[in-house]
Design a protein around this motif. Sequence first.
Motif, PDB file in Angstrom:
ATOM      1  N   HIS A   1       0.821  -1.210   0.000  1.00 58.83           N
ATOM      2  CA  HIS A   1       0.000   0.000   0.000  1.00 58.83           C
ATOM      3  C   HIS A   1       0.860   1.267   0.000  1.00 58.83           C
ATOM      4  N   ILE A   2       2.096   1.154   0.490  1.00 64.65           N
ATOM      5  CA  ILE A   2       2.999   2.307   0.486  1.00 64.65           C
ATOM      6  C   ILE A   2       3.309   2.723  -0.957  1.00 64.65           C
ATOM      7  N   ILE A   3       3.493   1.727  -1.815  1.00 64.57           N
ATOM      8  CA  ILE A   3       3.753   2.011  -3.234  1.00 64.57           C
ATOM      9  C   ILE A   3       2.534   2.678  -3.863  1.00 64.57           C
ATOM     10  N   SER A   4       1.343   2.195  -3.505  1.00 66.44           N
ATOM     11  CA  SER A   4       0.113   2.782  -4.050  1.00 66.44           C
ATOM     12  C   SER A   4      -0.044   4.232  -3.600  1.00 66.44           C
ATOM     13  N   ILE A   5       0.295   4.496  -2.354  1.00 64.98           N
ATOM     14  CA  ILE A   5       0.229   5.871  -1.844  1.00 64.98           C
ATOM     15  C   ILE A   5       1.215   6.754  -2.605  1.00 64.98           C
ATOM     16  N   ARG A   6       2.430   6.257  -2.783  1.00 63.70           N
ATOM     17  CA  ARG A   6       3.459   7.010  -3.503  1.00 63.70           C
ATOM     18  C   ARG A   6       2.995   7.338  -4.920  1.00 63.70           C
ATOM     19  N   ASN A   7       2.434   6.341  -5.611  1.00 69.28           N
ATOM     20  CA  ASN A   7       1.985   6.556  -6.990  1.00 69.28           C
ATOM     21  C   ASN A   7       0.853   7.578  -7.054  1.00 69.28           C
ATOM     22  N   ALA A   8      -0.052   7.528  -6.072  1.00 70.56           N
ATOM     23  CA  ALA A   8      -1.160   8.478  -6.040  1.00 70.56           C
ATOM     24  C   ALA A   8      -0.649   9.906  -5.864  1.00 70.56           C
ATOM     25  N   LEU A   9       0.316  10.089  -4.985  1.00 66.66           N
ATOM     26  CA  LEU A   9       0.863  11.425  -4.740  1.00 66.66           C
ATOM     27  C   LEU A   9       1.618  11.943  -5.965  1.00 66.66           C
ATOM     28  N   ILE A  10       2.345  11.045  -6.614  1.00 66.04           N
ATOM     29  CA  ILE A  10       3.053  11.435  -7.841  1.00 66.04           C
ATOM     30  C   ILE A  10       2.070  11.937  -8.887  1.00 66.04           C
ATOM     31  N   ASN A  11       0.867  11.351  -8.901  1.00 67.79           N
ATOM     32  CA  ASN A  11      -0.173  11.745  -9.850  1.00 67.79           C
ATOM     33  C   ASN A  11      -0.989  12.947  -9.361  1.00 67.79           C
ATOM     34  N   ASN A  12      -0.501  13.595  -8.298  1.00 72.13           N
ATOM     35  CA  ASN A  12      -1.166  14.772  -7.721  1.00 72.13           C
ATOM     36  C   ASN A  12      -2.575  14.452  -7.229  1.00 72.13           C
ATOM     37  N   GLU A  13      -2.720  13.273  -6.619  1.00 70.86           N
ATOM     38  CA  GLU A  13      -4.008  12.870  -6.054  1.00 70.86           C
ATOM     39  C   GLU A  13      -3.993  13.065  -4.539  1.00 70.86           C
ATOM     40  N   PHE A  14      -5.183  13.108  -3.950  1.00 73.73           N
ATOM     41  CA  PHE A  14      -5.307  13.202  -2.496  1.00 73.73           C
ATOM     42  C   PHE A  14      -5.372  11.801  -1.902  1.00 73.73           C
ATOM     43  N   VAL A  15      -4.707  11.636  -0.763  1.00 80.33           N
ATOM     44  CA  VAL A  15      -4.719  10.367  -0.042  1.00 80.33           C
ATOM     45  C   VAL A  15      -5.230  10.633   1.374  1.00 80.33           C
ATOM     46  N   ALA A  16      -6.372  10.051   1.713  1.00 80.13           N
ATOM     47  CA  ALA A  16      -6.977  10.250   3.031  1.00 80.13           C
ATOM     48  C   ALA A  16      -6.724   9.029   3.915  1.00 80.13           C
ATOM     49  N   ILE A  17      -6.365   9.295   5.174  1.00 81.84           N
ATOM     50  CA  ILE A  17      -6.040   8.213   6.111  1.00 81.84           C
ATOM     51  C   ILE A  17      -6.715   8.485   7.452  1.00 81.84           C
ATOM     52  N   HIS A  18      -7.420   7.508   7.972  1.00 81.63           N
ATOM     53  CA  HIS A  18      -7.949   7.612   9.325  1.00 81.63           C
ATOM     54  C   HIS A  18      -6.805   7.398  10.314  1.00 81.63           C
TER      55      HIS A  18
END
Length: 288
Positions: free
Chosen positions: A177-194
């Motif tokens: 999931h760390i890789i998925s988070i990294r890829n999302a941020l690279i794509n200028n997406e928002f990542v929400a975490i509880h």
Amino acid sequence: MSRWDGKTRGSLIGYKIFLFFIHFLGLNFAYLLLRIVTYYYFLFATKPKNALLDFYQNALHISASDAKKLVRKNFYIFGQTLVDRAAFLLGKNKAYTHIFENEQYLIDIRERGKGGILLSAHLGNWETAGNLLKGRITPTINIVMLDAEVESIKKFMDLSTGGSRFKVIAIKNDLSHIISIRNALINNEFVAIHSDRYIDGAKFIELDFLGKKAKFPYGPFVIASKFDAPVTFVFAAKDGKYSYHLSSTLPITEKMKPEEIARLYVAELERKVRKYPEQWFNYFNFFN
């Protein structure tokens, strides 16, 4: 219930009933039915009720009689947030209004082009918040979560409503999931975490919360510290029958240690809990 076990509870028949009423009889009828259902839970759901009573009386110092009233209100509003979630996905979002305090902060994060990390909690309606953000601020919202919903319920909701309007990044033991988070941020997406619940055995940080010691998951704050992306604390509280109040804090843009981010987060969470105690949806013993 001494700790959260990572599982979402609810029956398939319950989801089917409410989806039927929302779709064919409307939101008002579904809300009316909720009063009966949530009163039943108030009478017989002993563990979550006692957990809330303890929280209200010993953490927020609310009298016993007022705490009982608040528990009933809590159960009812929690039921409303579930109805709202389904209604939103069924295309009835026009029935809802919202205001967004500090919306510009999220726009500024988007304009920086590095994505954004949104730390939130199980207070208010986080899923409806994500759906509102998706169309208004960004085309893609990612929610990092344990994929522990009962599979039959999740499948039924997907088939009946088309599923959530955001992506789910499931937490995996292999840390993929760390890789998925990294890829999302690279794509200028928002990542929400509880960032308010941890599971026994996971790494935690212990902090003062409402005058008592409480354990919070360490992982979200490590993620917020390690990635080169702005960090903000986002909440969505129900402030009317069909309305929500969304808010975000001034983004953290400089490098900070996980512990520093955690302290800022807990301070903001305290403010939200005091403002919306009836929307504290952690039904277990939150303190040691």
